[in-house]
Design a protein around this motif. Structure first.
Motif, PDB file in Angstrom:
ATOM      1  N   ASP A 137      51.526  30.124  28.963  1.00  0.00           N
ATOM      2  CA  ASP A 137      50.607  30.456  30.055  1.00  0.00           C
ATOM      3  C   ASP A 137      50.469  29.275  31.011  1.00  0.00           C
ATOM      4  OD1 ASP A 137      48.467  32.585  30.871  1.00  0.00           O
ATOM      5  OD2 ASP A 137      47.443  30.662  31.008  1.00  0.00           O
TER       6      ASP A 137
ATOM      7  N   GLN B 117      51.860  30.798  34.538  1.00  0.00           N
ATOM      8  CA  GLN B 117      50.834  31.335  35.415  1.00  0.00           C
ATOM      9  C   GLN B 117      50.641  30.548  36.716  1.00  0.00           C
ATOM     10  OE1 GLN B 117      49.277  34.240  35.447  1.00  0.00           O
ATOM     11  NE2 GLN B 117      50.555  34.807  33.693  1.00  0.00           N
ATOM     12  N   PRO B 118      50.845  29.224  36.754  1.00  0.00           N
ATOM     13  CA  PRO B 118      50.762  28.544  38.060  1.00  0.00           C
ATOM     14  C   PRO B 118      51.752  29.106  39.073  1.00  0.00           C
ATOM     15  CG  PRO B 118      50.624  26.947  36.295  1.00  0.00           C
ATOM     16  CD  PRO B 118      50.969  28.247  35.644  1.00  0.00           C
ATOM     17  N   HIS B 119      52.925  29.523  38.601  1.00  0.00           N
ATOM     18  CA  HIS B 119      53.915  30.110  39.503  1.00  0.00           C
ATOM     19  C   HIS B 119      53.497  31.519  39.931  1.00  0.00           C
ATOM     20  CE1 HIS B 119      56.689  26.772  39.108  1.00  0.00           C
ATOM     21  NE2 HIS B 119      56.543  26.824  37.793  1.00  0.00           N
ATOM     22  N   VAL B 120      52.792  32.216  39.046  1.00  0.00           N
ATOM     23  CA  VAL B 120      52.249  33.524  39.436  1.00  0.00           C
ATOM     24  C   VAL B 120      51.210  33.329  40.536  1.00  0.00           C
ATOM     25  CG1 VAL B 120      50.883  35.504  38.661  1.00  0.00           C
ATOM     26  CG2 VAL B 120      52.703  34.605  37.194  1.00  0.00           C
ATOM     27  N   ARG B 121      50.309  32.388  40.343  1.00  0.00           N
ATOM     28  CA  ARG B 121      49.246  32.152  41.321  1.00  0.00           C
ATOM     29  C   ARG B 121      49.799  31.646  42.658  1.00  0.00           C
ATOM     30  NH1 ARG B 121      46.708  30.320  36.506  1.00  0.00           N
ATOM     31  NH2 ARG B 121      47.284  28.148  36.935  1.00  0.00           N
ATOM     32  N   ALA B 122      50.947  30.942  42.580  1.00  0.00           N
ATOM     33  CA  ALA B 122      51.554  30.419  43.808  1.00  0.00           C
ATOM     34  C   ALA B 122      52.432  31.458  44.499  1.00  0.00           C
ATOM     35  CB  ALA B 122      52.381  29.177  43.490  1.00  0.00           C
TER      36      ALA B 122
ATOM     37  N   PRO C 224      53.106  39.117  39.431  1.00  0.00           N
ATOM     38  CA  PRO C 224      51.803  39.006  38.744  1.00  0.00           C
ATOM     39  C   PRO C 224      51.754  39.877  37.498  1.00  0.00           C
ATOM     40  CG  PRO C 224      51.583  40.409  40.670  1.00  0.00           C
ATOM     41  CD  PRO C 224      52.995  39.859  40.705  1.00  0.00           C
TER      42      PRO C 224
ATOM     43  N   THR D  49      51.044  37.229  30.937  1.00  0.00           N
ATOM     44  CA  THR D  49      51.899  36.225  30.310  1.00  0.00           C
ATOM     45  C   THR D  49      52.746  36.822  29.191  1.00  0.00           C
ATOM     46  OG1 THR D  49      50.344  34.445  30.837  1.00  0.00           O
ATOM     47  CG2 THR D  49      51.905  34.034  29.053  1.00  0.00           C
TER      48      THR D  49
END
Length: 275
Positions: free
Chosen positions: A190, A194-199, A204, A207
């Motif tokens: 995660d 997840q940082p790449h999802v948020r960026a 989206p 995980t």
């Protein structure tokens, strides 16, 4: 012999040493007898005392701790026999320790197997990667594949054995091993994904789904490769080449098109997401 074991343990505790490192003179003094009397009762050698201490559930020391010997022994047994063939009796025999000591250290077979999996799985390297991750998505995905490929293929082959047992017996020991380690595994993944999802670089997705897409092809390859390699004309790429193929496939599946184009410099060869 029981009073001699008690004396040895008491002397070791008082001196802050392993039983094996406590001089016989000190053990004899604690027992209230002379050294010569102690040796006579031991048959001329302290080996009998060390064995009696071991049988009482305490490692006398003078060699790697029970925990280390047991994890190493269990790992070799898993590689040889699979999870189903690993018993505490077999581990105690291979590690040269007592059953009570295994129960004391690991609280049973499941605890021992969980410790073996933790030692030989991707967890240590994954957590190190999560502590200092690559900045770009492709570098992160490639590093993750490298970490898991190493864990899946290195000897002894613990991770494939765990998954083989999990597929064959969903309620067996492998399921409990995974349950014990999965929270840490998912937490590390995660932190990396997840940082790449948020960026906006990754789709989206939860995980767990991103992880299934990441590890599914690699695990399938590792489990089946030993069967395919001997076949004439199999023509399998090397493990490193296969990892690169899976990295590209993963990016094409879950990287968002805009992120792929930006990271590739817009040359038209960037990974593309699906519809």
């Amino acid at each position: 012999m029981k009073e001699l074991v008690t004396a040895a343990l008491t002397a070791a505790k008082e001196r802050g040493q392993d039983v094996a490192d406590v001089p016989l003179t000190a053990i004899a003094a604690t027992a209230g007898i002379s050294r010569s009397t102690l040796l006579r009762r031991l048959g001329g050698s302290r080996a009998a005392l060390d064995e009696a201490v071991r049988e009482s559930g305490t490692d006398p020391g003078g060699r790697p701790p029970v925990r280390e010997r047991a994890i190493e022994a269990a790992a070799l047994l898993v590689a040889e026999r699979g999870l189903a063939g690993v018993t505490l009796d077999a581990v105690a025999d291979r590690a040269d320790c007592s059953l009570p000591s295994l129960h004391t250290v690991f609280e049973g077979r499941d605890g021992l197997l969980a410790a073996v999996f933790e030692r030989h799985s991707a967890l240590p390297d994954l957590e190190a990667l999560a502590a200092d991750p690559p900045e770009d998505l492709e570098g992160t995905v490639r590093a993750l594949h490298a970490v898991f490929a190493a864990a899946f293929t290195h000897q002894p082959r613990i991770v494939p054995a765990v998954f083989a047992d999990l597929l064959g017996r969903p309620d067996g020991p492998a399921a409990r091993v995974m349950a014990a380690n999965l929270p840490r595994l998912l937490a590390g993944l995660d932190r990396l994904l997840q940082p790449h999802v948020r960026a906006g670089r990754l789709r989206p997705l939860p995980t767990a789904v991103l992880v299934q897409l990441l590890l599914g092809p690699l695990l399938n390859h590792v489990l089946i490769r030993p069967v395919l390699e001997p076949l004439p004309g199999a023509g399998l790429p090397s493990t490193d080449e296969t990892v690169e193929i899976f990295v590209g496939a993963y990016l094409r599946a879950v990287a968002l098109p805009e992120a792929g184009a930006a990271e590739s410099g817009g040359d038209g060869n960037a990974p593309r997401g699906g519809p």
